[in-house]
Design an enzyme around this catalytic site. Structure first.
Site, PDB file in Angstrom:
ATOM      1  N   ALA A   1       0.825  -1.212   0.000  1.00  0.00           N
ATOM      2  CA  ALA A   1       0.000   0.000   0.000  1.00  0.00           C
ATOM      3  C   ALA A   1       0.857   1.258   0.000  1.00  0.00           C
ATOM      4  O   ALA A   1       2.022   1.236   0.398  1.00  0.00           O
ATOM      5  CB  ALA A   1      -0.918   0.013   1.221  1.00  0.00           C
ATOM      6  N   LYS A   2       0.260   2.364  -0.463  1.00  0.00           N
ATOM      7  CA  LYS A   2       0.869   3.690  -0.414  1.00  0.00           C
ATOM      8  C   LYS A   2      -0.138   4.625   0.249  1.00  0.00           C
ATOM      9  O   LYS A   2      -1.296   4.294   0.425  1.00  0.00           O
ATOM     10  CB  LYS A   2       1.174   4.200  -1.821  1.00  0.00           C
ATOM     11  CG  LYS A   2       2.200   3.380  -2.569  1.00  0.00           C
ATOM     12  CD  LYS A   2       2.420   3.938  -3.958  1.00  0.00           C
ATOM     13  CE  LYS A   2       3.398   3.083  -4.753  1.00  0.00           C
ATOM     14  NZ  LYS A   2       3.536   3.549  -6.137  1.00  0.00           N
ATOM     15  N   GLY A   3       0.287   5.831   0.579  1.00  0.00           N
ATOM     16  CA  GLY A   3      -0.617   6.824   1.146  1.00  0.00           C
ATOM     17  C   GLY A   3      -1.446   7.495   0.066  1.00  0.00           C
ATOM     18  O   GLY A   3      -1.030   7.581  -1.075  1.00  0.00           O
ATOM     19  N   VAL A   4      -2.628   7.979   0.430  1.00  0.00           N
ATOM     20  CA  VAL A   4      -3.472   8.667  -0.541  1.00  0.00           C
ATOM     21  C   VAL A   4      -3.916  10.052  -0.081  1.00  0.00           C
ATOM     22  O   VAL A   4      -4.487  10.806  -0.848  1.00  0.00           O
ATOM     23  CB  VAL A   4      -4.727   7.847  -0.909  1.00  0.00           C
ATOM     24  CG1 VAL A   4      -4.353   6.574  -1.610  1.00  0.00           C
ATOM     25  CG2 VAL A   4      -5.591   7.572   0.298  1.00  0.00           C
TER      26      VAL A   4
ATOM     27  N   GLU B   1      -2.452  13.239   1.264  1.00  0.00           N
ATOM     28  CA  GLU B   1      -1.897  14.500   0.802  1.00  0.00           C
ATOM     29  C   GLU B   1      -1.805  14.594  -0.715  1.00  0.00           C
ATOM     30  O   GLU B   1      -2.031  15.646  -1.294  1.00  0.00           O
ATOM     31  CB  GLU B   1      -0.508  14.735   1.412  1.00  0.00           C
ATOM     32  CG  GLU B   1      -0.517  14.970   2.901  1.00  0.00           C
ATOM     33  CD  GLU B   1      -0.597  13.696   3.737  1.00  0.00           C
ATOM     34  OE1 GLU B   1      -0.617  12.585   3.155  1.00  0.00           O
ATOM     35  OE2 GLU B   1      -0.646  13.818   4.963  1.00  0.00           O
TER      36      GLU B   1
END
Length: 167
Positions: A118-121, A123
């Site tokens: 997973a990655k951040g969404v 910002e």
């Protein structure tokens, strides 16, 4: 190509690249200068999606926050004091300002260091919103704006020929 990711070592900050892009469709009232955002398309690289509804909700919420940043939210200061310190004078988007359609396209390019890929969404969704809206306004009226928030007054004054240095 992305640089090789170093092995996960506790306590050492990690580099995680995310990407996003947006396209806006706006309507500009030529008499008042009011900008309505009709539709937005948000494309986000979220890595491996663990919770699709969570990613879509975060994406749409961030997009609306970015819309506020683009068109409404302005910190008015005088001698270091915030003059618009409550919601009667610091304007944020309401339900009536949200685009009629928000399309979220999720690209799944798994991370090598995020949990389960997973990655951040959060910002990354806010960053392209203002440029997408201001570019759409430019396409609509043929005038480029370079400051935000882009107020109704800014648009109206530009359309009647008044030129301010930094708008």
């Amino acid at each position: 190509d992305l640089p090789d990711m170093e092995p996960l070592i506790p306590g050492i900050p990690k580099t995680l690249y995310v990407a996003g892009a947006q396209v806006a469709l706006v309507e500009v009232d030529i008499f008042t200068g009011k900008v309505d955002v009709l539709n937005m398309h948000n494309i986000i690289d979220a890595g491996k999606v663990i919770n699709r509804q969570g990613v879509e909700g975060q994406s749409e919420g961030g997009l609306v926050q970015g819309l506020g940043y683009a068109l409404y939210e302005d910190c008015i200061l005088s001698e270091g004091k915030l003059l618009n310190h409550d919601f009667s004078t610091y304007i944020i988007p309401s339900i009536h300002d949200i685009p009629g359609e928000i399309i979220t396209t999720i690209l799944e390019e798994p991370s090598t260091i995020g949990p389960y890929g997973a990655k951040g969404v959060a910002e990354v969704v806010i960053v392209p919103t203002a440029p997408a809206i201001l570019n759409a306004v430019c396409d609509a009226i043929g005038e480029r704006f370079t400051k935000i928030p882009l107020t109704q007054e800014d648009v109206k004054m530009r359309m009647i020929g008044y030129q301010e240095n930094d708008s």
